[in-house]
Design an enzyme around this catalytic site. Structure first.
Site, PDB file in Angstrom:
ATOM      1  N   GLY A   7       0.867  -1.198   0.000  1.00  0.00           N
ATOM      2  CA  GLY A   7       0.000   0.000   0.000  1.00  0.00           C
ATOM      3  C   GLY A   7       0.890   1.230   0.000  1.00  0.00           C
ATOM      4  O   GLY A   7       1.345   1.663   1.058  1.00  0.00           O
ATOM      5  N   LYS A 186     -10.910   5.986  16.823  1.00  0.00           N
ATOM      6  CA  LYS A 186     -10.566   6.566  15.512  1.00  0.00           C
ATOM      7  C   LYS A 186     -11.775   6.451  14.578  1.00  0.00           C
ATOM      8  O   LYS A 186     -12.115   7.391  13.845  1.00  0.00           O
ATOM      9  CB  LYS A 186      -9.349   5.829  14.950  1.00  0.00           C
TER      10      LYS A 186
HETATM   11  O1  KPL Z   1      -8.187  10.619   9.744  1.00  0.00           O
HETATM   12  C1  KPL Z   1      -8.642  11.591   9.198  1.00  0.00           C
HETATM   13  C2  KPL Z   1      -8.984  11.470   7.760  1.00  0.00           C
HETATM   14  O2  KPL Z   1      -9.043  12.459   7.056  1.00  0.00           O
HETATM   15  O3  KPL Z   1      -9.178  10.319   7.317  1.00  0.00           O
HETATM   16  C3  KPL Z   1      -8.933  12.847   9.987  1.00  0.00           C
HETATM   17  C4  KPL Z   1      -8.649  12.586  11.453  1.00  0.00           C
HETATM   18  C5  KPL Z   1     -10.358  13.256   9.817  1.00  0.00           C
HETATM   19  C6  KPL Z   1      -8.007  13.968   9.603  1.00  0.00           C
HETATM   20  O4  KPL Z   1      -8.290  14.547   8.387  1.00  0.00           O
END
Ligand code: KPL
Length: 304
Positions: A7, A186
Site C-alpha cells: 500500500g 478513531k
Molecule cells: O483521519 C482523518 C482522515 O481524514 O481520514 C482525519 C482525522 C479526519 C483527519 O483529516
C-alpha cells in the site's frame, strides 16, 4: 529486521521511509509492473518534513507474485482493498508472520484474523498526517502517534513482540493491550468528520467553527455513542463530540481523506467507517437515521 509494506499511499510511504531511516530492511510491494516502473523512474521515496526539509530513500520494491517469504507485513491500503491485498501475497506469508493493519475503518480486521489463523494480526491507529503530492512523494502534514496492538485473540501481546526499532525519526509508536478501544475511537471520529466534510465540501476546521455544522456533528456523535454503548464498547471518558471538535481544530486546514476521495471521484472508505457503524446498529436493532443518511448521500455524491 525485514519489513514488507503493501500500500504505497501516504502512510505506507511515510512508514517505509522512516523504517529505512531506522536502518531496517524494507521492501515495498507494488501492485503491478506499471507502478514498479514509476517507482524506479521516480528513484524511490521522497519525503518532505514539516519544516519543508527533504530527504530520500530507495527501499527495494517487489511485485506481489514474487516468491520471497514475508515475515512482517504492514498493510497500508484503503480498507476496501484489504482482501485483494491479502489474496495477492497469501502464498508468501510464513507461519507466525506478523501482519499490521494500519488503515482507517473497521470490519477488515476481523476478516483478516479469520482468514489467517496462522499469523499474528495487529491493528494500528494513527493520528499522523501525511499526503502524497505525486506518486512516492510524501509530505508530512502533522505529527501524531501510532498505537499498535495485537488483534489475534489467542496470544498475549508480550508473547509476540513486533520488534519495531526503538527509535524511529519522525514516528511515535506505542503498543497497547486494548487496540479495539483505539480503533473504535478513531472510527468514531472519522465517522463524524469524514462524511460531513465531504458532503459540506469544507475543511475539517469548519465543522467546529460553523454553528450549523456543529449541530450536525452533535447528531452523528449521539448516534455513534448509542451504538457503542449498546455494544458495551467504551469510547471516551467525556463526550465524543468534544473529541471530534478537538481533532477538527487540530487538523483545521486539512481536507479529510473522504473529502479528497469524493473530490477526485475515487472510491471512499464509507463502507468501512459509517457502514461498519450501520452494520453494528442493525445487529442491535437500533435506528441510526443520520448515519444512514450520510452513507446514502456519499454514495449519491460519487454517482452524480
Ligand atoms: O483521519 C482523518 C482522515 O481524514 O481520514 C482525519 C482525522 C479526519 C483527519 O483529516
Amino acid at each position: 529486521m525485514q519489513w514488507h509494506i503493501l500500500g504505497a499511499g501516504a502512510i505506507g510511504c511515510l512508514w517505509a521511509h522512516c523504517l529505512i531511516k531506522a536502518k531496517q530492511d524494507v521492501r515495498i510491494i507494488l501492485r503491478n509492473e506499471a507502478h514498479l516502473h514509476t517507482y524506479k523512474a521516480t528513484s524511490g521515496l521522497h519525503y518532505t518534513d514539516m519544516d519543508a526539509r527533504k530527504s530520500h530513500s530507495f527501499p527495494q520494491a517487489e511485485l506481489p507474485n514474487d516468491a520471497a517469504p514475508i515475515t512482517r507485513l504492514f498493510i497500508t491500503t484503503k480498507a476496501f482493498s484489504t482482501q485483494d491485498a491479502i489474496d495477492s501475497i497469501r502464498h508468501r506469508l510464513v507461519d507466525n508472520a506478523h501482519i499490521v493493519l494500519l488503515q482507517n475503518g473497521m470490519g477488515q480486521h476481523e476478516q483478516v484474523c479469520n482468514q489467517l489463523p496462522h499469523c499474528h494480526v495487529w491493528g494500528a491507529s494513527s493520528t499522523d498526517g501525511a499526503y502524497l503530492t505525486s506518486p512516492f512523494h510524501v509530505t508530512r502534514a502533522g505529527k501524531g502517534e501510532t498505537i499498535i496492538g495485537l488483534l489475534s485473540q489467542y496470544n498475549r501481546l508480550s508473547d509476540f513482540p513486533l520488534l519495531l526499532p526503538e527509535k524511529m525519526d519522525d514516528l511515535t509508536v506505542h503498543l497497547t493491550q486494548n487496540i479495539s478501544l483505539h480503533l473504535w475511537r478513531k472510527l468514531a471520529i472519522n465517522a463524524a468528520i469524514n462524511p460531513l466534510t465531504a458532503l459540506l465540501d469544507c475543511r475539517n476546521g469548519a465543522l467546529s467553527s460553523v454553528p450549523a455544522y456543529r449541530q450536525k456533528v452533535s447528531i452523528i456523535c449521539k448516534e455513534i455513542e448509542a451504538i457503542a454503548e449498546s455494544l458495551h464498547q467504551p469510547l471516551f471518558e467525556d463526550s465524543l463530540e468534544k473529541h471530534v471538535f478537538s481533532v477538527a481544530e487540530l487538523t483545521a486546514n486539512n481536507f479529510s481523506s473522504m473529502h479528497q476521495d469524493v473530490t477526485h471521484k475515487r472510491k471512499t472508505e464509507i463502507d468501512y467507517i459509517n457502514g461498519f457503524i450501520q452494520a453494528q446498529s442493525a445487529l442491535k436493532g437500533l435506528d441510526t437515521p443520520f448515519n444512514k443518511q450520510l452513507i446514502t448521500s456519499i454514495q449519491a455524491k460519487l454517482h452524480s
